[in-house]
Write an enzyme that holds these catalytic residues in place. Structure first.
Site, PDB file in Angstrom:
ATOM      1  N   LYS A  13       0.839  -1.213   0.000  1.00  0.00           N
ATOM      2  CA  LYS A  13       0.000   0.000   0.000  1.00  0.00           C
ATOM      3  C   LYS A  13       0.872   1.261   0.000  1.00  0.00           C
ATOM      4  O   LYS A  13       0.639   2.187  -0.762  1.00  0.00           O
ATOM      5  CB  LYS A  13      -0.921   0.035   1.234  1.00  0.00           C
ATOM      6  CG  LYS A  13      -1.875  -1.135   1.339  1.00  0.00           C
ATOM      7  CD  LYS A  13      -2.823  -1.008   2.518  1.00  0.00           C
ATOM      8  CE  LYS A  13      -2.151  -1.052   3.874  1.00  0.00           C
ATOM      9  NZ  LYS A  13      -1.553  -2.337   4.222  1.00  0.00           N
ATOM     10  N   ARG A 160      11.014  -2.268  11.928  1.00  0.00           N
ATOM     11  CA  ARG A 160      10.020  -1.732  12.854  1.00  0.00           C
ATOM     12  C   ARG A 160       9.806  -2.681  14.030  1.00  0.00           C
ATOM     13  O   ARG A 160       9.923  -3.887  13.887  1.00  0.00           O
ATOM     14  CB  ARG A 160       8.686  -1.540  12.106  1.00  0.00           C
ATOM     15  CG  ARG A 160       8.652  -0.287  11.297  1.00  0.00           C
ATOM     16  CD  ARG A 160       7.503  -0.221  10.318  1.00  0.00           C
ATOM     17  NE  ARG A 160       6.225  -0.723  10.789  1.00  0.00           N
ATOM     18  CZ  ARG A 160       5.114  -0.711  10.054  1.00  0.00           C
ATOM     19  NH1 ARG A 160       5.137  -0.202   8.836  1.00  0.00           N
ATOM     20  NH2 ARG A 160       3.995  -1.211  10.533  1.00  0.00           N
ATOM     21  N   ARG A 171      -0.537  -9.254  13.447  1.00  0.00           N
ATOM     22  CA  ARG A 171      -1.097  -8.238  12.538  1.00  0.00           C
ATOM     23  C   ARG A 171      -1.872  -8.897  11.400  1.00  0.00           C
ATOM     24  O   ARG A 171      -2.904  -8.381  10.975  1.00  0.00           O
ATOM     25  CB  ARG A 171       0.021  -7.345  11.988  1.00  0.00           C
ATOM     26  CG  ARG A 171       0.499  -6.313  13.010  1.00  0.00           C
ATOM     27  CD  ARG A 171       1.825  -5.696  12.617  1.00  0.00           C
ATOM     28  NE  ARG A 171       1.744  -4.871  11.430  1.00  0.00           N
ATOM     29  CZ  ARG A 171       2.779  -4.608  10.629  1.00  0.00           C
ATOM     30  NH1 ARG A 171       3.966  -5.116  10.896  1.00  0.00           N
ATOM     31  NH2 ARG A 171       2.633  -3.841   9.599  1.00  0.00           N
TER      32      ARG A 171
END
Ligand code: AMP
Length: 213
Positions: A13, A160, A171
């Site tokens: 994305k 991250r 997630r």
């Protein structure tokens, strides 16, 4: 252009949104980037969001709608916007519909990026992100020129906190449970564009064709 980019973490994305901003000056709005900035700056929002993010959970809808209610009114959104990582739940999608109606704005479409799970897992574990400007790298396919240093701004390029194997798996579960149903929501609204997303270049060309650009 005004688009929503849907898709699992690692579907591309952010990469696609950045490529689309170059076409007509539309701005990328990533709720993940806004939240990571708030955590880094130690703001009240950051303090409230940090634990959810670290665990791979979603931040509560009220916090997200507070951010987006303000963000979409900003002047840089006038040429258009690419929503990256928002909405993520049905209540967020419903609240966005009301917000856009209040602002007198219509979406051009909702892009659903489909990528096989094994590709997603590989991309996420090898992804690195600049903590200053959010630029995305990949240790295998697109490393920064200097290890650990952003080509664009010189900031630190790191893995991250929520890209450990445990957080990634969480997630993806959260995505399947809470976000995947948005495809049906936007299908019913007649706005969904399902796109096979193994190459971001192909995705961008498909979107351009659909928009007549
Ligand atoms: P992302 O960079 O889009 O993968 O987002 C990173 C993390 O920020 C997510 O795992 C959530 O904890 C939080 N987050 C980002 N966008 C949203 C959203 N629209 N709703 C709830 N939580 C979000």
């Amino acid at each position: 252009m005004r688009l929503i980019l849907l898709g699992a973490p690692g579907a591309g994305k952010g990469t696609v949104a950045k490529m689309l901003t170059e076409i007509d000056g539309s701005v990328q709005i990533s709720t993940g980037d806004i939240l990571r900035g708030a955590v880094k700056d130690g703001t009240e929002l950051g303090k409230q969001a940090e634990a959810f993010m670290k665990a791979g959970d979603l931040v509560p809808d009220e916090l997200i709608m507070g951010i987006m209610g303000e963000r979409l009114k900003e002047k840089d959104c006038e040429p258009g916007f690419l929503l990256d990582g928002f909405p993520r739940t049905i209540p967020q999608a419903e609240a966005l519909k009301t917000l856009l109606a209040d602002l007198g704005l219509a979406l051009d479409g909702v892009v659903n990026l489909n990528v096989p799970r094994d590709v997603i897992l590989d991309r996420l574990t090898t992804r690195r992100t600049c903590t200053d400007c959010g630029a995305i790298y990949n240790v295998k396919s697109n490393p920064p020129k200097e290890e650990g240093q952003c080509d664009k701004c010189g900031g630190p390029v790191v893995q991250r906190d929520d890209e450990t194997e445990e957080a990634i798996s969480k997630r993806l579960d959260v995505y399947n449970e809470k976000t995947a149903p948005l495809a049906g929501f936007y299908q019913n609204e007649g706005m969904l564009w399902d796109i096979e997303a193994t190459s971001s270049g192909v995705v961008v060309n498909t979107i351009k064709e659909k928009l007549g650009l």
